[in-house]
Design a protein around this motif. Structure first.
Motif, PDB file in Angstrom:
ATOM      1  N   GLY A 286      -6.156   5.602  -9.020  1.00 11.43           N
ATOM      2  CA  GLY A 286      -5.469   6.819  -8.606  1.00 11.43           C
ATOM      3  C   GLY A 286      -4.532   6.586  -7.435  1.00 11.43           C
ATOM      4  N   GLU A 287      -4.939   5.724  -6.504  1.00  8.03           N
ATOM      5  CA  GLU A 287      -4.082   5.402  -5.359  1.00  8.03           C
ATOM      6  C   GLU A 287      -2.809   4.707  -5.827  1.00  8.03           C
ATOM      7  N   ALA A 288      -2.971   3.765  -6.754  1.00  5.33           N
ATOM      8  CA  ALA A 288      -1.815   3.015  -7.253  1.00  5.33           C
ATOM      9  C   ALA A 288      -0.857   3.923  -8.017  1.00  5.33           C
ATOM     10  N   LEU A 289      -1.410   4.783  -8.859  1.00  5.42           N
ATOM     11  CA  LEU A 289      -0.567   5.669  -9.658  1.00  5.42           C
ATOM     12  C   LEU A 289       0.195   6.661  -8.787  1.00  5.42           C
ATOM     13  N   GLY A 290      -0.363   6.996  -7.635  1.00  6.24           N
ATOM     14  CA  GLY A 290       0.276   7.964  -6.753  1.00  6.24           C
ATOM     15  C   GLY A 290       1.304   7.371  -5.807  1.00  6.24           C
ATOM     16  N   LEU A 291       1.533   6.070  -5.881  1.00 11.55           N
ATOM     17  CA  LEU A 291       2.478   5.430  -4.969  1.00 11.55           C
ATOM     18  C   LEU A 291       3.919   5.849  -5.253  1.00 11.55           C
ATOM     19  N   SER A 292       4.634   6.145  -4.193  1.00 13.47           N
ATOM     20  CA  SER A 292       6.082   6.330  -4.295  1.00 13.47           C
ATOM     21  C   SER A 292       6.724   5.144  -3.584  1.00 13.47           C
ATOM     22  N   TRP A 293       8.033   5.002  -3.743  1.00 14.45           N
ATOM     23  CA  TRP A 293       8.700   3.884  -3.075  1.00 14.45           C
ATOM     24  C   TRP A 293       8.664   4.038  -1.559  1.00 14.45           C
ATOM     25  N   ASP A 294       8.427   5.252  -1.079  1.00 18.99           N
ATOM     26  CA  ASP A 294       8.294   5.464   0.368  1.00 18.99           C
ATOM     27  C   ASP A 294       7.027   4.809   0.916  1.00 18.99           C
ATOM     28  N   ASN A 295       6.046   4.575   0.029  1.00 19.03           N
ATOM     29  CA  ASN A 295       4.802   3.933   0.449  1.00 19.03           C
ATOM     30  C   ASN A 295       4.923   2.410   0.514  1.00 19.03           C
ATOM     31  N   ILE A 296       6.023   1.895  -0.003  1.00 16.07           N
ATOM     32  CA  ILE A 296       6.150   0.444  -0.166  1.00 16.07           C
ATOM     33  C   ILE A 296       7.193  -0.120   0.784  1.00 16.07           C
ATOM     34  N   ASP A 297       6.744  -0.997   1.665  1.00 17.78           N
ATOM     35  CA  ASP A 297       7.605  -1.614   2.671  1.00 17.78           C
ATOM     36  C   ASP A 297       7.864  -3.063   2.263  1.00 17.78           C
ATOM     37  N   LEU A 298       8.938  -3.268   1.507  1.00 18.37           N
ATOM     38  CA  LEU A 298       9.257  -4.608   1.032  1.00 18.37           C
ATOM     39  C   LEU A 298       9.758  -5.507   2.158  1.00 18.37           C
ATOM     40  N   ASP A 299      10.333  -4.914   3.196  1.00 18.53           N
ATOM     41  CA  ASP A 299      10.828  -5.712   4.319  1.00 18.53           C
ATOM     42  C   ASP A 299       9.685  -6.395   5.062  1.00 18.53           C
ATOM     43  N   GLU A 300       8.586  -5.657   5.247  1.00 19.83           N
ATOM     44  CA  GLU A 300       7.440  -6.197   5.980  1.00 19.83           C
ATOM     45  C   GLU A 300       6.342  -6.723   5.056  1.00 19.83           C
ATOM     46  N   GLY A 301       6.416  -6.356   3.768  1.00 20.85           N
ATOM     47  CA  GLY A 301       5.406  -6.822   2.824  1.00 20.85           C
ATOM     48  C   GLY A 301       4.095  -6.057   2.882  1.00 20.85           C
ATOM     49  N   TRP A 302       4.187  -4.725   3.071  1.00 19.32           N
ATOM     50  CA  TRP A 302       2.988  -3.898   3.173  1.00 19.32           C
ATOM     51  C   TRP A 302       3.065  -2.709   2.227  1.00 19.32           C
ATOM     52  N   ILE A 303       1.898  -2.279   1.763  1.00 17.99           N
ATOM     53  CA  ILE A 303       1.768  -1.033   1.003  1.00 17.99           C
ATOM     54  C   ILE A 303       1.084  -0.035   1.922  1.00 17.99           C
ATOM     55  N   ARG A 304       1.740   1.089   2.200  1.00 21.52           N
ATOM     56  CA  ARG A 304       1.211   2.093   3.123  1.00 21.52           C
ATOM     57  C   ARG A 304       0.608   3.251   2.322  1.00 21.52           C
ATOM     58  N   LEU A 305      -0.669   3.492   2.520  1.00 19.75           N
ATOM     59  CA  LEU A 305      -1.362   4.578   1.827  1.00 19.75           C
ATOM     60  C   LEU A 305      -1.664   5.688   2.824  1.00 19.75           C
ATOM     61  N   TRP A 306      -1.006   6.822   2.646  1.00 14.12           N
ATOM     62  CA  TRP A 306      -1.188   7.934   3.582  1.00 14.12           C
ATOM     63  C   TRP A 306      -2.272   8.889   3.114  1.00 14.12           C
ATOM     64  N   VAL A 307      -2.418   9.054   1.796  1.00 21.16           N
ATOM     65  CA  VAL A 307      -3.454   9.931   1.240  1.00 21.16           C
ATOM     66  C   VAL A 307      -4.442   9.058   0.472  1.00 21.16           C
ATOM     67  N   THR A 308      -5.679   8.996   0.948  1.00 23.81           N
ATOM     68  CA  THR A 308      -6.686   8.139   0.336  1.00 23.81           C
ATOM     69  C   THR A 308      -7.956   8.919   0.031  1.00 23.81           C
ATOM     70  N   LYS A 309      -8.816   8.316  -0.761  1.00 23.14           N
ATOM     71  CA  LYS A 309     -10.079   8.950  -1.124  1.00 23.14           C
ATOM     72  C   LYS A 309     -10.944   9.205   0.100  1.00 23.14           C
ATOM     73  N   GLY A 310     -10.929   8.270   1.038  1.00 22.97           N
ATOM     74  CA  GLY A 310     -11.737   8.412   2.239  1.00 22.97           C
ATOM     75  C   GLY A 310     -11.121   9.306   3.291  1.00 22.97           C
ATOM     76  N   GLY A 311      -9.869   9.718   3.061  1.00 19.94           N
ATOM     77  CA  GLY A 311      -9.210  10.614   4.000  1.00 19.94           C
ATOM     78  C   GLY A 311      -8.536   9.923   5.164  1.00 19.94           C
TER      79      GLY A 311
END
Length: 292
Positions: free
Chosen positions: A150-175
């Motif tokens: 569910g986290e992966a399917l909900g990713l937008s390109w705003d969550n993906i930082d290709l410059d730094e090589g990170w995936i940022r998850l703002w809304v998660t199951k654990g809150g």
């Protein structure tokens, strides 16, 4: 009381969930997790369902649907707990006469199933052969990041930082928001998917991956692999595989907890037994300290 109930205007499951959200979950410690459970209940049982007509049979059918989609028995129990709480409250408020019987799954603490390298490669190959190249890429992504589906399917390109090589998850199951570093394989995959002209994925990398269709394709490939009877071989085993491999190569349990986004360390400790080398080294340090 029964006469009062009969005269009461029918309440839909959506209305009940909105009221229950405000009363029980909006200010809880993990609202995102509760929101996920409620969303799945509405999708399966129906937003417009009259809560007086929800039966035990309806609930059992919903559970079967979730299991076919790859949900674990533990996940099903969380959803059932949310439904039970809502219906119990509705019963007390006399919005329903009596809540239906809800039977939960007996959870076992047995071995977590994860995929072998060979199984993962075979799954990717079969999905590609079946004309599902994006699903094959999605399998690789899940195996390399440990993200929940569910986290992966909900990713937008705003969550993906290709410059730094990170995936940022703002809304998660654990809150709690978290960041996951990309492996080289994930980075190259996301660069490919972010290229101009990739149809259907302008919002995020996995917009074109539909959960039910992906599950059907996974199950078809699983059958071809001779694993039709292996109920543990679901997409979620890719997350278990990610965690298990990290522990086996010596990554600390605390680091694994942060990467997986577990709210409690106890959840991550199910993988601790996979680190016998760490335990041997710890005992060696203890022995050396005793011998001076």
């Amino acid at each position: 009381c029964k006469e009062t109930l009969m005269k009461t205007k029918a309440m839909t499951l959506l209305t009940l969930s909105q009221r229950a959200w405000e009363k029980f979950w909006e200010t809880s410690k993990s609202p995102a997790s509760h929101a996920s459970n409620v969303k799945k209940l509405l999708a399966t049982l129906g937003k417009g369902r009259d809560i007086r007509k929800i039966s035990t049979e309806d609930i059992e059918k919903a559970c079967n649907t979730w299991l076919k989609e790859g949900a674990s028995e533990k996940t099903c129990n969380r959803r059932l707990a949310a439904l039970s709480r809502m219906l119990k409250w509705a019963e007390r408020r006399r919005w329903i006469e009596r809540r239906p019987y809800i039977e939960r799954f007996k959870e076992t603490g047995g071995r977590r199933r994860w995929q072998t390298d060979e199984e993962e490669a075979e799954m990717v190959r079969l999905l590609e052969e079946a004309g599902h190249p994006r699903y094959a890429q999605f399998v690789v992504f899940l195996a390399e990041t440990g993200l929940r589906r569910g986290e992966a399917l909900g990713l937008s390109w705003d969550n993906i930082d290709l410059d730094e090589g990170w995936i940022r998850l703002w809304v998660t199951k654990g809150g709690t928001p978290r960041s996951v570093p990309m492996t080289a394989k994930v980075f190259n995959l996301l660069v490919e998917l972010s290229a101009p002209g990739v149809a259907g994925d302008y919002y995020g990398p996995w917009v074109s991956v539909k959960p039910s269709s992906f599950t059907d394709a996974w199950n078809a490939a699983r059958k071809k692999m001779g694993l039709a009877g292996d109920s543990g071989f679901t997409p979620h085993c890719l997350r278990h595989g990610f965690a298990s491999r990290l522990v086996q190569i010596g990554v600390s349990i605390v680091a694994v907890k942060e990467l997986l986004g577990h709210a409690k360390i106890e959840t991550t400790l199910i993988y601790a037994h996979l680190a016998p080398k760490n335990l041997s080294e710890a005992l060696g340090e203890f022995e050396r300290s005793r011998n001076g």
